[in-house]
Design an enzyme around this catalytic site. Structure first.
Site, mmCIF file in Angstrom:
data_model
loop_
_atom_site.group_PDB
_atom_site.id
_atom_site.type_symbol
_atom_site.label_atom_id
_atom_site.label_comp_id
_atom_site.label_asym_id
_atom_site.label_seq_id
_atom_site.Cartn_x
_atom_site.Cartn_y
_atom_site.Cartn_z
ATOM 1 N N GLY A 1 0.750 -1.072 -0.126
ATOM 2 C CA GLY A 1 0.027 -0.107 0.054
ATOM 3 C C GLY A 1 1.073 1.281 -0.124
ATOM 4 O O GLY A 1 1.866 1.338 0.763
ATOM 5 N N TYR A 2 0.450 2.305 -0.829
ATOM 6 C CA TYR A 2 1.260 3.445 -1.154
ATOM 7 C C TYR A 2 0.319 4.684 -0.877
ATOM 8 O O TYR A 2 0.617 5.825 -0.600
ATOM 9 C CB TYR A 2 2.082 3.527 -2.388
ATOM 10 C CG TYR A 2 1.202 3.318 -3.441
ATOM 11 C CD1 TYR A 2 0.680 2.140 -3.746
ATOM 12 C CD2 TYR A 2 0.078 4.604 -3.909
ATOM 13 C CE1 TYR A 2 -0.289 2.075 -4.994
ATOM 14 C CE2 TYR A 2 -0.772 4.592 -5.069
ATOM 15 C CZ TYR A 2 -0.941 3.123 -5.434
ATOM 16 O OH TYR A 2 -1.765 3.035 -6.423
ATOM 17 N N GLY A 3 -0.915 4.506 -0.560
ATOM 18 C CA GLY A 3 -1.829 5.539 -0.497
ATOM 19 C C GLY A 3 -2.891 5.394 0.695
ATOM 20 O O GLY A 3 -2.207 5.184 1.767
ATOM 21 N N SER A 4 -3.932 5.427 0.347
ATOM 22 C CA SER A 4 -4.654 5.053 1.979
ATOM 23 C C SER A 4 -4.497 4.088 2.476
ATOM 24 O O SER A 4 -4.954 3.641 3.702
ATOM 25 C CB SER A 4 -6.187 5.547 1.480
ATOM 26 O OG SER A 4 -6.714 4.386 0.563
ATOM 27 N N GLU B 1 -11.013 -0.638 -3.899
ATOM 28 C CA GLU B 1 -9.977 -0.039 -5.020
ATOM 29 C C GLU B 1 -10.602 -0.018 -6.422
ATOM 30 O O GLU B 1 -9.930 0.004 -7.377
ATOM 31 C CB GLU B 1 -8.647 -0.653 -4.905
ATOM 32 C CG GLU B 1 -7.931 -0.852 -3.499
ATOM 33 C CD GLU B 1 -7.486 0.581 -3.046
ATOM 34 O OE1 GLU B 1 -7.248 1.578 -4.033
ATOM 35 O OE2 GLU B 1 -7.781 0.988 -1.843
HETATM 36 C C1 SIN Z 1 -2.753 2.374 -2.256
HETATM 37 O O1 SIN Z 1 -3.093 2.901 -1.052
HETATM 38 O O2 SIN Z 1 -1.987 1.271 -2.153
HETATM 39 C C2 SIN Z 1 -4.098 2.474 -3.262
HETATM 40 C C3 SIN Z 1 -4.482 3.637 -3.475
HETATM 41 C C4 SIN Z 1 -5.550 3.840 -2.283
HETATM 42 O O3 SIN Z 1 -5.964 3.327 -1.953
HETATM 43 O O4 SIN Z 1 -5.241 5.115 -1.782
#
Ligand code: SIN
Length: 189
Positions: free
Chosen positions: A25-28, A99
């Site tokens: 995960g890289y965002g939320s 997602e």
């Molecule tokens: C993530 O966080 O890896 C995907 C994008 C999101 O859900 O913000």
């Protein structure tokens, strides 16, 4: 391609034959862990950079007034830090729904942030061919867009500010995220 990717993900990449999978995960997904996991570890992936170039119709905006959220863009020399979770494969029913606004999942390699090794796992990426994609613009414009957007999951500014705080917790610097944060804080003042 439709911006609802739930079925595409389930059909092109069934995971039933596996017990558990690592997810990067890289965002939320770094700070909003509304799913069960077996373990988690800070991690990073090579060759991708985090950019607020994806529209959000279902979480931080609406179809009429999309918010701006993170996706990954290929960049050969880039490194993107985040959080990896080991999850049982049934959890992807929830994750694919969460997602669904343009993100497809791919298997890729990620490295533990402490450099002690690497693992193959999944990452959700919203590419330029999805209907919700907004593409590049200046960090100042992205901050202005985020400042005026909100959706069913809350204000768009919360997404950005929580992500920036999480990256600081990981002792990671992200020029793009921190530049947007700076403009956004000025606007919210
Ligand atoms: C993530 O966080 O890896 C995907 C994008 C999101 O859900 O913000």
């Amino acid at each position: 391609m439709s911006h609802d990717t739930t079925l595409v993900n389930q059909q092109r990449q069934p995971l039933d034959h596996l017990d558990s999978v690592w997810l990067f995960g890289y965002g939320s997904l770094i700070y909003k862990t509304d799913f069960p996991y077996l373990q988690r570890r800070p991690a990073r992936i090579h060759g991708w950079q985090r950019r607020f170039w994806q529209g959000s119709h279902d979480h931080r905006g609406t179809p009429e007034a999309p918010g701006r959220v993170a996706t990954l863009i290929e960049a050969p020399d880039a490194i993107c830090a985040g959080m990896a979770y080991e999850v049982t494969t049934d959890v992807f029913e929830h994750l694919d729904h969460r997602e669904k606004n343009g993100y497809l999942r791919f298997f890729t390699e990620f490295e533990w942030l402490d450099r002690s090794g690497s693992v193959e796992g999944l990452v959700y990426v919203a590419g330029p061919d999805n209907e919700a994609y907004l593409g590049p613009t200046s960090e100042q414009e992205i901050a202005q867009h985020i400042a005026r957007s909100k959706g069913p999951s809350g204000p768009n500014s919360e997404y950005l500010l929580k992500l920036a705080a999480s990256l600081r917790d990981l002792q990671e610097h992200d020029d793009h995220v921190f530049a947007i944060e700076k403009h956004l804080l000025e606007l919210l003042d």
